[in-house]
Motif scaffolding. Structure first.
Motif, short mmCIF file in Angstrom:
data_model
loop_
_atom_site.label_atom_id
_atom_site.label_comp_id
_atom_site.label_asym_id
_atom_site.label_seq_id
_atom_site.Cartn_x
_atom_site.Cartn_y
_atom_site.Cartn_z
N PRO A 28 0.81 -1.22 0.00
CA PRO A 28 0.00 0.00 0.00
C PRO A 28 0.85 1.27 0.00
O PRO A 28 0.51 2.25 -0.67
CB PRO A 28 -0.82 -0.10 1.29
N VAL A 31 2.16 2.02 -3.49
CA VAL A 31 1.08 2.46 -4.39
C VAL A 31 0.64 3.88 -4.02
O VAL A 31 0.55 4.77 -4.88
CB VAL A 31 -0.12 1.49 -4.34
N ILE A 32 0.37 4.11 -2.75
CA ILE A 32 -0.21 5.38 -2.31
C ILE A 32 0.81 6.52 -2.30
O ILE A 32 0.56 7.60 -2.83
CB ILE A 32 -0.85 5.24 -0.91
N PHE A 33 1.98 6.27 -1.72
CA PHE A 33 2.94 7.35 -1.52
C PHE A 33 3.97 7.50 -2.63
O PHE A 33 4.48 8.60 -2.85
CB PHE A 33 3.64 7.19 -0.17
N GLY A 35 3.39 6.13 -5.86
CA GLY A 35 2.70 6.12 -7.14
C GLY A 35 3.00 4.92 -8.03
O GLY A 35 2.76 4.98 -9.24
N GLN A 38 0.11 -1.47 -9.13
CA GLN A 38 -0.03 -2.63 -8.24
C GLN A 38 1.00 -3.71 -8.54
O GLN A 38 1.60 -4.26 -7.63
CB GLN A 38 -1.45 -3.19 -8.33
N ARG A 98 -5.27 -5.13 -7.23
CA ARG A 98 -5.40 -4.22 -6.09
C ARG A 98 -6.61 -4.59 -5.23
O ARG A 98 -6.53 -4.66 -4.02
CB ARG A 98 -5.52 -2.78 -6.57
#
Length: 120
Positions: A28, A31-33, A35, A38, A98
């Motif tokens: 996560p 993916v989130i921080f 970019g 997946q 994801r």
């Protein structure tokens, strides 16, 4: 770079303390921080977990918490499972992968809550 450092530190602490594998935090976070897609996040997590697992295992072994026979069996059988998982992951779109990862995390969390309430 700071995001990767933070993800690595948090993932390492969680993996060493709870034995859940840094991927719970790495994927996560990547993916989130950072970019990443997946597929990229999961592949990067697989490589990043190697040194985390080595250090965590070494440290836990010093406390006498590692059952070496079981660990060897799990490790050897996981090689075939990892290869099959990569083939399956590459056959899926990033969004499906994801969503499957998210569903797996929800199931694991629900099991942990259920056991905590039962054993509580």
């Amino acid at each position: 770079m700071i995001g990767a450092i933070a993800i690595g530190l948090v993932g390492g602490v969680v993996a060493g303390m709870l034995g859940v594998g840094g991927g719970v935090v790495f994927v996560p976070g990547l993916v989130i921080f950072l970019g990443l897609g997946q597929h990229q996040a999961e592949a990067t997590s697989l490589l990043a977990i190697i040194p985390v697992a080595i250090v965590g295992t070494y440290t836990q072994d010093r406390y006498g918490n590692v059952r070496r026979g079981d660990a060897l069996t799990l490790g050897l059988l996981s090689v075939a499972g990892a290869a099959a998982g990569v083939v399956a992951a590459n056959a899926l779109s990033g969004s499906v992968l994801r969503d499957a990862f998210a569903a797996f995390m929800v199931i694991v969390a629900a099991q942990l809550v259920r056991r905590a309430l039962r054993d509580g």
